[in-house]
Design a protein around this motif. Structure first.
Motif, PDB file in Angstrom:
ATOM      1  N   LYS A 248       0.829  -1.204   0.000  1.00  0.00           N
ATOM      2  CA  LYS A 248       0.000   0.000   0.000  1.00  0.00           C
ATOM      3  C   LYS A 248       0.863   1.254   0.000  1.00  0.00           C
ATOM      4  CE  LYS A 248      -3.695   2.386   2.518  1.00  0.00           C
ATOM      5  NZ  LYS A 248      -4.652   2.326   3.638  1.00  0.00           N
ATOM      6  N   ALA A 249       1.913   1.268   0.815  1.00  0.00           N
ATOM      7  CA  ALA A 249       2.800   2.435   0.859  1.00  0.00           C
ATOM      8  C   ALA A 249       3.499   2.635  -0.483  1.00  0.00           C
ATOM      9  CB  ALA A 249       3.829   2.256   1.982  1.00  0.00           C
TER      10      ALA A 249
ATOM     11  N   THR B  64       2.301   1.739  -3.393  1.00  0.00           N
ATOM     12  CA  THR B  64       1.270   2.229  -4.303  1.00  0.00           C
ATOM     13  C   THR B  64       1.060   3.727  -4.131  1.00  0.00           C
ATOM     14  OG1 THR B  64       0.146   0.077  -4.274  1.00  0.00           O
ATOM     15  CG2 THR B  64      -1.146   1.980  -4.991  1.00  0.00           C
ATOM     16  N   GLU B  65       0.931   4.176  -2.903  1.00  0.00           N
ATOM     17  CA  GLU B  65       0.691   5.598  -2.651  1.00  0.00           C
ATOM     18  C   GLU B  65       1.888   6.443  -3.080  1.00  0.00           C
ATOM     19  OE1 GLU B  65      -2.443   5.015   1.068  1.00  0.00           O
ATOM     20  OE2 GLU B  65      -0.365   5.615   1.471  1.00  0.00           O
TER      21      GLU B  65
ATOM     22  N   HIS C  33       1.798   9.051  -6.370  1.00  0.00           N
ATOM     23  CA  HIS C  33       1.747  10.405  -5.831  1.00  0.00           C
ATOM     24  C   HIS C  33       1.711  11.414  -6.990  1.00  0.00           C
ATOM     25  CE1 HIS C  33       2.347  13.845  -3.293  1.00  0.00           C
ATOM     26  NE2 HIS C  33       3.443  14.183  -3.950  1.00  0.00           N
TER      27      HIS C  33
ATOM     28  N   SER D 235      -8.857   2.881  -5.026  1.00  0.00           N
ATOM     29  CA  SER D 235      -8.048   3.177  -3.845  1.00  0.00           C
ATOM     30  C   SER D 235      -6.783   2.337  -3.811  1.00  0.00           C
ATOM     31  CB  SER D 235      -8.865   2.916  -2.583  1.00  0.00           C
ATOM     32  OG  SER D 235      -9.100   1.517  -2.436  1.00  0.00           O
ATOM     33  N   SER D 236      -5.835   2.786  -3.001  1.00  0.00           N
ATOM     34  CA  SER D 236      -4.615   1.998  -2.814  1.00  0.00           C
ATOM     35  C   SER D 236      -4.939   0.659  -2.154  1.00  0.00           C
ATOM     36  CB  SER D 236      -3.598   2.780  -1.988  1.00  0.00           C
ATOM     37  OG  SER D 236      -4.159   3.187  -0.758  1.00  0.00           O
TER      38      SER D 236
ATOM     39  N   PRO E 253       2.599  10.099   1.467  1.00  0.00           N
ATOM     40  CA  PRO E 253       2.920   9.722   0.077  1.00  0.00           C
ATOM     41  C   PRO E 253       4.001  10.596  -0.558  1.00  0.00           C
ATOM     42  CG  PRO E 253       0.560   9.672   0.428  1.00  0.00           C
ATOM     43  CD  PRO E 253       1.149  10.276   1.666  1.00  0.00           C
TER      44      PRO E 253
ATOM     45  N   TYR F 241      -2.974  -2.024 -10.423  1.00  0.00           N
ATOM     46  CA  TYR F 241      -3.876  -0.907 -10.734  1.00  0.00           C
ATOM     47  C   TYR F 241      -4.539  -1.110 -12.099  1.00  0.00           C
ATOM     48  CZ  TYR F 241      -5.634   3.852 -11.325  1.00  0.00           C
ATOM     49  OH  TYR F 241      -6.459   4.942 -11.512  1.00  0.00           O
TER      50      TYR F 241
END
Length: 666
Positions: A14-15, A17-18, A22, A29-30, A73, A106
């Motif tokens: 998740k981190a 992805t964000e 960015h 959503s992530s 992010p 994604y």
């Protein structure tokens, strides 16, 4: 659903992805991206999910450990840029390839089960993409519909309780080499058993959910790599092998008008190495395969935009170089085993060749030679991995049978009355032979190295290159090939160079993109080490050739009117008209890590040679020192064949079996 990544690994995903998105507009959503990645890897069998999990831990520590999860992010993006995008450290460049998994999560977003469930798919809408079932086809166009009636059925595949104790000839592998050998041997009257490690996916079971198809039809879910992670190696693992997930390209190693006149003569190279073929007989094998598969040139309608883009660009580029080799380069439409058109089985040009044809319009092995084998009495096992050949105790030169590991982990011995044919692909065949005690296997492996270059075309009428056959045209420059290609959204996102907002912007222009790739031969550079492919490009041979090929293709894109060109360099840099293109590639490609490389054509490893000290099989493709074991796949090629390997693999299998190799012992 099983989650292959634990909560910490999920948080790292998740981190990432964000950070990678960015500054970009995300329409899911992530958390949804992480869920998509979890779902995809849950479908992949083997060790790859565990390997990716370990990579996530290493990345997390190198990107800041707890801080990478706690800070926002923007900070993560700066950290990713510094440690991954701008790095020239080999290990960090390898780790940076994780970005393709995030982008696949994604752009591979899929809702529900069917295409209709995805009419409102927000990611596809964001890039202006329409799934095949919802495309409008005008008068004279091929409908996106199934061509039924030429698929293996489920009744053609043995159930676990139907596995025989013995067979006359056991053929290992159901792809290009195995299927042709099996059909030919069954035609000679042999009792043939075909054993395939992967599952059975008839056309009706194939869908356009990219993540599902790559997970189930490819070795390692489509992310198999060389030992140092420099090269992604795409191979099929299903009934029909790689013929299920390839583009149907059928090129001979040499053919007047279709091969560059100054290209290396592969047959002459083989002869010089001690592995001659009877060229006239090999050509007859080519002709027999082409006739059975209805091979014909791709129809211009099937590649109406992206195909001519390459041909026009090449014509303009070659006219300005003054180089005689450029002027002599064949530039034309691929011959393919789709169709034939005469029976209404034309390619429906949906653009998903590499994840299987759900319409039954490609004559892969499951729509041709495996059917022929079945008509002559052959039987087929799926989800059964041959571990090794078992030799007779009183005659160690003669195969007694094979040991098979079934899907549930149990092992069975199946006796071979006449002999064994190994045709599991260049890498798998080498592993089987090595486990069977055959010496010198898995050496001198060649690859055709592919590398993509994407171009942004001017605004105006949408190019919609995705509404076409993926690969339709090529240029044979003699020392390399240029090939038109385009990918569906998930696959395109993993090949698209660029980071952060640049990557998102390029994907948002999906309708304006043209794409092609280079194909560069790397001759006998690889070997298996502990079962994995070790492959190194030379600084004075393959890397300069790769730079020159990429430079030529970039110039071709600009000659065809491109506004920007995106070569697949790790840093995601773009080229503009007027840039010094040769200098660019000399500067940014120092080693294989600096660029995205793949291969769908591994060959060699068990090369033919008259001398048992120089090859694994003899000139009849029989393993040296054995009485009844043949190898009939691309692993017997003595050197790099330079062009797409499908047709030559089939021809070699036909060449090795057209004269019954087991007749003496019959």
């Amino acid at each position: 659903m099983r989650k292959p990544f634990n909560p910490l690994q999920g948080a790292i995903l998740k981190a990432l992805t964000e950070g990678l998105f960015h500054g970009a507009d995300m329409v899911i959503s992530s958390d949804q991206v992480v869920a998509n990645v979890q779902r995809q890897f849950a479908m992949i069998e083997g060790k790859k999910p565990g390997e990716i999990g370990l990579i996530l831990y290493v990345l997390w520590l190198l990107l800041g450990g707890p801080l990478f999860l706690l800070l926002g992010p923007e900070w993560r993006a700066r950290r990713i840029e510094k440690r991954l995008q701008r790095t020239q450290n080999d290990m960090m460049q390898d780790l940076a390839r994780i970005r393709s998994i995030i982008y696949a999560g994604y752009y591979g977003h899929w809702e529900g089960v069917s295409e209709d469930d995805n009419r409102a798919n927000p990611v596809l809408a964001q890039i202006g993409y329409t799934l095949p079932a919802h495309r409008e086809r005008g008068s004279g166009e091929v409908p996106v519909t199934a061509f039924p009636g030429r698929d293996l059925t489920y009744s053609d595949i043995l159930e676990p309780d139907q596995i025989p104790q013995s067979a006359g000839v056991i053929v290992i592998g159901s792809g290009a080499g195995g299927a042709v050998a099996a059909a030919t041997l069954a035609g000679h009257g042999h009792d043939v058993l075909i054993i395939e490690a992967g599952p059975h996916y008839p056309s009706s079971r194939i869908t356009h959910e990219e993540r599902r198809m790559t997970a189930h039809l490819f070795v390692d879910g489509g992310i198999q790599t060389s030992r140092d992670h420099d090269i992604v190696v795409f191979q099929g693992r299903c009934i029909g092998g790689s013929t299920v997930i390839n583009n149907g390209i059928c090129l001979r190693v040499k053919q007047n008008g279709l091969t560059h006149p100054h290209a290396d003569d592969v047959f002459a190279d083989w002869a010089a190495l001690g592995a001659p073929v009877d060229e006239a007989r090999f050509v007859r094998s080519y002709e027999a395969v082409e006739a059975r598969l209805g091979v014909e040139p791709a129809h211009p309608q099937s590649g109406r935009h992206n195909g001519p883009h390459l041909l026009r660009g090449w014509a303009d580029h070659a006219a300005g170089t003054g180089d005689e080799k450029d002027a002599q380069s064949p530039a034309t439409w691929f011959n393919k085993n789709y169709g034939p058109r005469s029976i209404g089985a034309d390619c429906a040009y949906c653009g998903y060749c590499n994840t299987g044809c759900p319409y039954g319009r490609k004559q892969g092995m499951a729509q041709s030679y495996l059917l022929d084998a079945r008509k002559n009495g052959a039987i087929i096992m799926a989800d059964a991995e041959v571990r090794q050949i078992i030799w007779k105790h009183d005659d160690p030169q003669t195969a007694k049978g094979v040991e098979v590991r079934l899907r549930d982990g149990t092992r069975r011995f199946i006796e071979a009355g006449k002999g064994v044919v190994v045709a599991a692909g260049a890498l798998a065949s080498s592993r089987i032979l090595e486990r069977s005690g055959v010496a010198n296997t898995g050496t001198e492996i060649s690859l055709n190295i592919a590398c993509p270059v994407v171009a942004l075309m001017p605004e105006g009428a949408p190019l919609r290159a995705w509404d076409e056959d993926q690969m339709t045209t090529y240029v044979d420059r003699g020392d390399f090939l240029l090939e038109s290609h385009f990918q569906p959204p998930m696959s395109m996102s993993t090949l698209m160079p660029g980071w952060f907002g640049d990557h998102a912007r390029r994907m948002s222009n999906y309708n304006r993109l043209a794409s092609a790739g280079v194909l560069v031969p790397a001759d006998r550079r690889g070997r298996l080490k502990k079962g994995s492919l070790s492959f190194k490009l030379r600084d004075d041979v393959e890397l300069p050739l790769l730079r020159r090929a990429l430079s030529a293709l970039s110039k071709v894109h600009f000659a065809a009117g491109a506004e920007e060109v995106y070569p697949a360099v790790a840093r995601g840099l773009a080229l503009k008209p007027g840039d010094d293109i040769d200098a660019f590639f000399n500067r940014v490609i120092r080693e294989a890590d600096d660029v995205t490389l793949s291969s769908s054509h591994p060959h060699g490893g068990n090369g033919r040679n008259a001398d048992p000290e120089k090859g694994v099989v003899d000139l009849d493709c029989r393993v040296h020192g054995t009485r009844n074991v043949l190898v009939t796949d691309a692993s017997v090629f003595s050197s790099c064949i330079r062009v797409n390997a499908q047709l030559t693999t089939m021809a070699m299998a036909h060449y090795a079996t057209a004269r019954d190799p087991f007749a003496v012992s019959a």
